[in-house]
Design a protein around this motif. Structure first.
Motif, short mmCIF file in Angstrom:
data_model
loop_
_atom_site.label_atom_id
_atom_site.label_comp_id
_atom_site.label_asym_id
_atom_site.label_seq_id
_atom_site.Cartn_x
_atom_site.Cartn_y
_atom_site.Cartn_z
N LEU A 241 53.89 19.49 8.58
CA LEU A 241 53.82 19.78 9.81
C LEU A 241 54.93 19.23 10.81
CD1 LEU A 241 49.97 19.60 10.58
CD2 LEU A 241 51.19 21.71 9.64
N PRO A 242 55.16 19.91 11.78
CA PRO A 242 56.18 19.08 12.71
C PRO A 242 55.80 17.53 13.12
CG PRO A 242 55.73 21.28 13.60
CD PRO A 242 54.70 21.14 12.58
N PRO A 243 56.83 16.68 13.43
CA PRO A 243 56.48 15.67 13.73
C PRO A 243 55.37 15.27 14.83
CG PRO A 243 59.00 15.57 13.33
CD PRO A 243 58.21 16.82 13.50
N ALA A 244 54.49 14.30 14.97
CA ALA A 244 53.80 14.36 16.07
C ALA A 244 53.55 12.79 16.63
CB ALA A 244 52.36 14.59 15.48
N GLY A 245 53.03 12.59 17.52
CA GLY A 245 52.57 11.39 18.44
C GLY A 245 53.80 11.02 18.98
N ARG A 246 53.56 9.93 19.86
CA ARG A 246 54.91 9.43 20.68
C ARG A 246 56.23 9.23 20.06
NH1 ARG A 246 53.04 4.68 23.13
NH2 ARG A 246 51.38 6.31 24.31
N ASN A 247 57.16 10.05 20.36
CA ASN A 247 58.54 10.10 19.56
C ASN A 247 58.52 10.57 18.29
OD1 ASN A 247 59.57 8.96 22.08
ND2 ASN A 247 58.86 6.63 21.44
N HIS B 69 41.99 13.05 10.67
CA HIS B 69 43.20 12.58 10.15
C HIS B 69 43.11 11.05 9.87
CE1 HIS B 69 43.59 11.01 14.10
NE2 HIS B 69 44.43 10.09 13.91
N THR B 70 44.00 10.63 9.02
CA THR B 70 44.24 9.20 8.81
C THR B 70 45.55 8.93 8.65
OG1 THR B 70 43.35 7.49 7.22
CG2 THR B 70 44.01 9.55 6.21
N ILE B 71 45.90 7.56 8.86
CA ILE B 71 47.18 7.35 8.98
C ILE B 71 47.36 6.68 7.49
CG2 ILE B 71 48.82 5.90 9.89
CD1 ILE B 71 47.79 7.66 11.81
N VAL B 72 48.77 7.12 7.08
CA VAL B 72 49.24 6.74 5.67
C VAL B 72 50.25 5.77 5.94
CG1 VAL B 72 49.90 7.34 3.22
CG2 VAL B 72 47.97 8.94 4.54
N PRO B 73 50.27 4.41 5.19
CA PRO B 73 51.52 3.75 5.34
C PRO B 73 52.84 4.17 4.96
CG PRO B 73 49.89 2.57 4.24
CD PRO B 73 49.33 3.74 4.93
N GLU C 168 41.73 22.63 6.36
CA GLU C 168 41.50 23.07 7.63
C GLU C 168 41.28 22.03 8.98
OE1 GLU C 168 39.27 24.38 5.06
OE2 GLU C 168 40.70 25.81 4.56
N THR C 169 40.57 20.85 8.54
CA THR C 169 40.43 19.95 9.39
C THR C 169 41.16 18.80 9.28
OG1 THR C 169 38.50 19.14 7.80
CG2 THR C 169 37.81 20.88 9.31
N LEU C 170 41.55 18.45 8.00
CA LEU C 170 42.23 17.13 7.92
C LEU C 170 43.82 17.00 7.95
CD1 LEU C 170 41.83 14.15 6.84
CD2 LEU C 170 41.41 14.97 4.47
N THR C 171 44.51 16.04 8.31
CA THR C 171 45.88 15.61 8.10
C THR C 171 46.01 14.34 7.73
OG1 THR C 171 46.26 15.30 10.30
CG2 THR C 171 46.76 17.64 9.78
N LEU C 172 47.16 14.11 6.80
CA LEU C 172 47.31 12.79 6.49
C LEU C 172 48.68 12.64 7.34
CD1 LEU C 172 47.03 12.46 2.72
CD2 LEU C 172 45.38 11.79 4.52
N ASP C 173 48.65 11.60 8.30
CA ASP C 173 49.72 11.44 9.17
C ASP C 173 50.36 10.14 8.62
OD1 ASP C 173 48.60 13.30 10.57
OD2 ASP C 173 47.84 12.29 12.30
N PHE C 174 51.72 10.35 8.11
CA PHE C 174 52.48 9.24 7.56
C PHE C 174 53.27 8.49 8.60
CE2 PHE C 174 51.45 12.06 4.10
CZ PHE C 174 51.48 11.21 2.79
N MET C 175 53.21 7.24 8.68
CA MET C 175 53.63 6.40 9.54
C MET C 175 54.58 5.24 8.84
SD MET C 175 51.80 4.52 12.58
CE MET C 175 51.47 3.01 12.21
N THR C 176 55.86 5.32 9.48
CA THR C 176 56.77 4.26 8.84
C THR C 176 56.12 2.89 9.60
OG1 THR C 176 58.44 5.47 8.99
CG2 THR C 176 59.06 3.25 8.96
N ALA D 273 54.45 11.59 10.71
CA ALA D 273 54.60 12.86 9.93
C ALA D 273 53.76 13.38 9.14
CB ALA D 273 55.93 12.50 8.84
N PRO D 274 52.68 14.36 9.60
CA PRO D 274 51.68 14.83 9.23
C PRO D 274 51.76 15.90 8.16
CG PRO D 274 51.87 15.96 11.44
CD PRO D 274 53.11 15.14 11.05
N VAL D 275 50.82 15.77 7.07
CA VAL D 275 50.64 16.80 6.13
C VAL D 275 49.20 17.49 6.37
CG1 VAL D 275 50.58 17.25 3.66
CG2 VAL D 275 52.36 15.58 4.76
#
Length: 124
Positions: free
Chosen positions: A31-37, A7-11, A47-55, A41-43
């Motif tokens: 995908l459903p929200p992930a991480g603490r709280n 995964h990688t974090i996308v601002p 099969e092996t990669l998500t982009l995890d959007f983070m405010t 917001a992963p997409v």
């Protein structure tokens, strides 16, 4: 074991909106929200990669490039046009409405609210 990007974090200005925008244009699943709280917001990209959007308070856009097959490219281009999202063949002018990418037969760039630059390339 081979090295695989997981995964990688996308601002993002807003994590859910950023994920929704990207997923809707690319034809991918949110995908459903992930991480603490639920701060990610992963997409699912494959099969092996998500982009995890983070405010983040002051997002600085990143450049993410994707190789796609011709049918997927056609779908992305159609969704960009339908949504009225500017796209272009030049990273410095991602709004020129062209798909004559300098490195492949067809390609384009588009940006989101955080100024993330997405590049989509097709072999035909």
């Amino acid at each position: 074991m081979t090295v695989t990007l997981n995964h990688t974090i996308v601002p993002a200005v807003d994590n859910r909106e950023g994920a929704r925008f990207f997923a809707s244009i690319m034809g991918l699943a949110e995908l459903p929200p992930a991480g603490r709280n639920g701060h990610f917001a992963p997409v699912r990209v494959n099969e092996t990669l998500t982009l995890d959007f983070m405010t983040v308070e002051h997002p600085v856009g990143v450049h993410l490039a994707f190789d796609v097959d011709p049918a997927t490219f056609d779908g992305i281009l159609a969704r960009l046009r339908e949504a009225g999202v500017p796209y272009g063949s030049d990273p410095t002018h991602p709004d020129n409405g062209r798909i004559d990418h300098p490195l492949c037969p067809r390609g384009l760039f588009f940006v989101d609210a955080a100024r993330n630059l997405y590049e989509v390339m097709s072999p035909a």
